[in-house]
Write an enzyme that holds these catalytic residues in place. Structure first.
Site, short mmCIF file in Angstrom:
data_model
loop_
_atom_site.label_atom_id
_atom_site.label_comp_id
_atom_site.label_asym_id
_atom_site.label_seq_id
_atom_site.Cartn_x
_atom_site.Cartn_y
_atom_site.Cartn_z
N ASN A 87 0.87 -1.19 0.00
CA ASN A 87 0.00 0.00 0.00
C ASN A 87 0.90 1.23 0.00
O ASN A 87 1.46 1.59 1.03
CB ASN A 87 -0.89 -0.03 1.26
N LYS A 93 0.10 4.25 -0.40
CA LYS A 93 -0.58 5.46 0.10
C LYS A 93 -0.31 6.63 -0.87
O LYS A 93 -0.22 6.38 -2.07
CB LYS A 93 -0.11 5.76 1.53
N HIS A 109 -9.67 1.56 4.37
CA HIS A 109 -8.45 1.74 5.16
C HIS A 109 -8.72 2.73 6.30
O HIS A 109 -9.49 3.68 6.12
CB HIS A 109 -7.32 2.26 4.26
N GLU A 155 -7.13 5.12 7.45
CA GLU A 155 -6.86 6.54 7.13
C GLU A 155 -8.05 7.15 6.40
O GLU A 155 -8.39 8.31 6.61
CB GLU A 155 -5.57 6.64 6.30
N GLU A 200 -5.79 -4.39 10.57
CA GLU A 200 -4.74 -3.41 10.82
C GLU A 200 -5.05 -2.61 12.07
O GLU A 200 -5.86 -1.67 12.02
CB GLU A 200 -4.63 -2.44 9.64
N GLY A 241 2.25 2.66 10.79
CA GLY A 241 3.25 3.72 10.65
C GLY A 241 3.95 4.10 11.94
O GLY A 241 4.63 5.13 12.00
N SER A 259 3.08 -1.73 10.58
CA SER A 259 4.52 -1.82 10.86
C SER A 259 5.12 -3.18 10.54
O SER A 259 5.99 -3.67 11.26
CB SER A 259 4.80 -1.42 12.33
N GLY A 271 2.73 -0.87 4.38
CA GLY A 271 2.82 0.54 3.98
C GLY A 271 4.27 0.94 3.78
O GLY A 271 4.87 0.69 2.74
N GLY A 272 4.85 1.54 4.81
CA GLY A 272 6.21 2.10 4.73
C GLY A 272 7.24 1.18 4.09
O GLY A 272 8.00 1.60 3.20
P1 PGA Z 1 2.64 0.59 7.69
O1 PGA Z 1 1.20 0.81 7.03
O2 PGA Z 1 3.17 -0.72 7.15
O3 PGA Z 1 3.45 1.77 7.25
O4 PGA Z 1 2.45 0.54 9.18
C1 PGA Z 1 0.30 -0.26 6.83
C2 PGA Z 1 -0.99 0.23 6.22
O5 PGA Z 1 -1.47 1.31 6.60
O6 PGA Z 1 -1.58 -0.44 5.36
#
Ligand code: PGA
Length: 250
Positions: free
Chosen positions: A9, A11, A96, A98, A168, A174, A214, A235-236
């Protein structure tokens, strides 16, 4: 047996040049995987570019990060399921945290988006997860079960491979502070029970459940060793070819 799915992802990150380099490096490293699936979910403006780079890699799926539930019309700024299909998407992230926290996404809109995605043959990656406050109050399982039930309201499913759920925890996204594999797996088991209540045991066993929050090369193997964790939404660590290919090759 459920095929593991490692989903990226991105983002709201990446310009065209960086995306091209990343996906080329990624395809060189893991483009020909056979025993697992990889999904790449870039922002809308990169879908066409990424599609060209993943074309022919059977186990690599192009995904979007959101969609609107109507097919077309006066919905400025929105993108529909037929449009995502048109550009080569096979998956789409829905709900998601967010989007729920910042863009007014609700269980009702998630349910409409799920129906639209499925109607057009896109596999949704539906996200659920609890806040830190809910987590600390010991309400994780109750919260995510209720979310899942509400989001799946009215949905029929004849094949569990057509749906992916991502658990999640919001406090883990994050933050560098992932859930433990054991906790995450217990939550997955509870979610799979909800799926069995709604769709029956056979279909519930087919649905892939991803952990997100994470995920890194150092912790992915622990999650993948769990009975009910079938992959990760990353994500990251998906923004670098090296870390994401290590995750794919957990
Ligand atoms: P992250 O994000 O791996 O940066 O924690 C995961 C996500 O929001 O899908």
């Amino acid at each position: 047996m459920r095929t593991p799915l490692l989903a990226a992802n991105w983002k709201m990150n990446m310009a065209r040049q960086d995306a091209n380099t990343l996906v080329k490096d990624l395809m060189a490293a893991v483009g020909n995987v056979r025993d697992r699936d990889v999904a790449i979910c870039p922002p809308f403006h990169l879908l066409a570019d990424v599609e060209k780079l993943v074309e022919g890699h059977e186990n690599v799926y192009l995904g979007a990060q959101d969609l609107h539930w109507k097919d077309s019309g006066a919905f400025t700024g929105e993108v529909s399921a037929p449009m995502l299909k048109d550009v080569g998407c096979r998956m789409v992230i829905i709900g998601h945290s967010e989007r729920r926290a910042m863009f007014g996404e609700t269980d009702e809109t998630c349910a409409k988006k799920l129906a639209a995605a499925m109607q057009h043959g896109l596999v949704p990656i539906l996200c659920v997860g609890e806040s830190l406050e809910q987590h600390e109050a010991g309400k994780t399982v109750d919260i995510v079960k209720a979310q899942l039930r509400a989001d799946l309201e009215g949905l029929t499913l004849d094949d569990g491979n057509k749906l992916v759920i991502a658990y999640e925890p919001i406090w883990a996204i994050g933050t560098g502070k992932a859930d433990t594999a054991e906790n995450a797996n217990n939550t997955m088991i509870a979610l799979r029970k909800v799926l069995a209540e709604i769709f029956g045991e056979e279909i519930a066993q087919q649905v892939r459940l991803l952990y997100g929050g994470s995920v890194k090369p150092a912790n992915i193997a622990g999650f993948m060793a769990c009975s009910d964790i079938d992959g990760a939404l990353v994500g990251g660590a998906s923004l670098k070819a090296e870390s994401f290919s290590q995750i794919v090759n957990y």
